[in-house]
Design an enzyme around this catalytic site. Structure first.
Site, PDB file in Angstrom:
ATOM      1  CE  LYS A  43       7.830   8.725  -6.478  1.00  0.00           C
ATOM      2  NZ  LYS A  43       7.589   8.276  -5.088  1.00  0.00           N
ATOM      3  CB  ALA A  44       0.818   9.561 -10.711  1.00  0.00           C
ATOM      4  N   GLY A  45       1.321  10.387  -7.237  1.00  0.00           N
ATOM      5  CA  GLY A  45       0.507  10.678  -6.050  1.00  0.00           C
ATOM      6  C   GLY A  45      -0.158   9.424  -5.516  1.00  0.00           C
ATOM      7  CB  THR A  46       0.788   5.827  -5.863  1.00  0.00           C
ATOM      8  OG1 THR A  46       1.369   6.161  -7.120  1.00  0.00           O
ATOM      9  CG2 THR A  46       0.018   4.528  -5.960  1.00  0.00           C
ATOM     10  CD1 TRP A  48      -2.422  12.855  -0.379  1.00  0.00           C
ATOM     11  CD2 TRP A  48      -2.053  13.854  -2.349  1.00  0.00           C
ATOM     12  NE1 TRP A  48      -3.003  14.113  -0.333  1.00  0.00           N
ATOM     13  CE2 TRP A  48      -2.782  14.741  -1.532  1.00  0.00           C
ATOM     14  CE3 TRP A  48      -1.685  14.272  -3.631  1.00  0.00           C
ATOM     15  CZ2 TRP A  48      -3.163  16.007  -1.964  1.00  0.00           C
ATOM     16  CZ3 TRP A  48      -2.056  15.536  -4.058  1.00  0.00           C
ATOM     17  CH2 TRP A  48      -2.800  16.387  -3.233  1.00  0.00           C
ATOM     18  CG  HIS A 104       2.748   1.497  -9.972  1.00  0.00           C
ATOM     19  ND1 HIS A 104       2.072   2.668  -9.699  1.00  0.00           N
ATOM     20  CD2 HIS A 104       3.707   1.374  -9.010  1.00  0.00           C
ATOM     21  CE1 HIS A 104       2.594   3.222  -8.611  1.00  0.00           C
ATOM     22  NE2 HIS A 104       3.577   2.460  -8.174  1.00  0.00           N
ATOM     23  CB  SER A 134       8.265  12.343  -9.016  1.00  0.00           C
ATOM     24  OG  SER A 134       8.016  11.763  -7.763  1.00  0.00           O
ATOM     25  CG  ASP A 227       4.562  20.164   5.195  1.00  0.00           C
ATOM     26  OD1 ASP A 227       5.308  19.699   4.308  1.00  0.00           O
ATOM     27  OD2 ASP A 227       4.289  21.374   5.293  1.00  0.00           O
TER      28      ASP A 227
END
Length: 290
Positions: A43-46, A48, A104, A134, A227
């Site tokens: 949940k660290a922006g993986t 993304w 991870h 998160s 978005d």
């Protein structure tokens, strides 16, 4: 789907069987020199970062609307779930080059061949409070994660390293320390990406030796906005049976500072004290807001 998994200590790290069942193959995984690894604490922006890299490398050849799921384009090395094929098998079947690989794992559990092959690695770190919030909501909606329990109890589990993939503190620090001796780790902060994604993508391109045209960079920025990704991923996520989006959306907020909506003043004070103790000898600095 079976009941939620129990956690246990594996090589000193809290794990669940979904990430250790295929361990022989993970440990002996044969990396290629041009493999690119995206590593994060959960949940660290993986997602993304995986999408940014896939777009940078392959965006121009991928047709709108015909994208295969991200978990096939950027396989998850250690995952082993009956409903999906094993991460190692998915990586072996990739036809793109370089292969983009997500993990991870804490730095000490990364398969040896990645270091031997001198692979490039991108590590994304996110401040602990937003990471925890998160991860908490993710565990609520993800049936292959342990039940997170009450929020108060969750803070304790976070601080004592009892969440799957172990201690956030050890994870971010381990990769940070390694980046000082292994120059092919690009250490990125989630907060920096939220503050100025264009700047961070440019830095990423320099690290990877990529020189996309400005129009291509703008296109990557557009396609990887929160978005836009939420809209594009809706169908893909709805087909993943382990996720229950009626509890919490997979792509929830992607924000910096949402922890303020979860921590009470007392919890925040206690956490800050704990954080200071654990990080007192570290030169790693996080921003809790931007």
């Amino acid at each position: 789907m079976a009941q939620r998994p129990r956690t246990f200590k594996f090589e000193g790290i809290t794990m669940s069987h979904y990430f250790t069942d295929n361990w022989e193959k993970v440990k002996n995984f044969k990396a290629k020199p041009d493999d690119v690894v995206i590593a994060t604490y959960p949940k660290a922006g993986t997602t993304w970062m995986c999408e940014i890299l896939d777009q940078l490398y392959f965006g121009e050849m991928r047709k709108e609307g015909s994208l295969s799921p991200l978990y096939e384009r950027v396989p998850f090395l250690e995952v082993c779930i009956e409903e999906l094929s094993k991460g190692t098998d998915q990586i072996e079947s990739l036809t793109t080059s370089p292969r983009l690989i997500k993990t991870h794992l804490p730095v000490q559990l990364v398969p040896q061949s990645f270091w031997e092959q001198n692979c490039r690695m991108i590590y994304v770190a996110r401040n602990p409070k937003d990471s925890m919030v998160s991860y908490y909501h993710f565990e609520r909606m993800n049936k292959i994660q342990p039940d997170p329990g009450a929020w108060e109890e969750y803070i304790h589990k976070f601080n004592t390293g009892e969440l799957v993939f172990g201690s956030w503190y050890d994870h971010v620090q381990g990769w940070w320390d390694k980046s000082k001796s292994y120059s092919r780790i690009h250490y990125v902060f989630f907060e920096d990406m939220k503050e100025d994604a264009a700047r961070e993508i440019s830095r990423l391109c320099s690290f990877l030796g990529l020189s996309p045209a400005e129009t291509q960079k703008q296109e990557v920025l557009r396609k990887t906005g929160f978005d836009e990704m939420k809209k594009n991923f809706a169908d893909e996520i709805s087909k993943i049976k382990i996720f229950d989006e009626s509890i919490s959306p997979f792509m929830r907020k992607g924000a910096v500072g949402d922890w303020k909506n979860h921590f009470t003043a007392a919890q925040n004070e206690a956490f800050d004290e704990e954080y200071r103790k654990k990080m007192k000898n570290s030169d790693l600095k996080f921003r809790m807001e931007i």
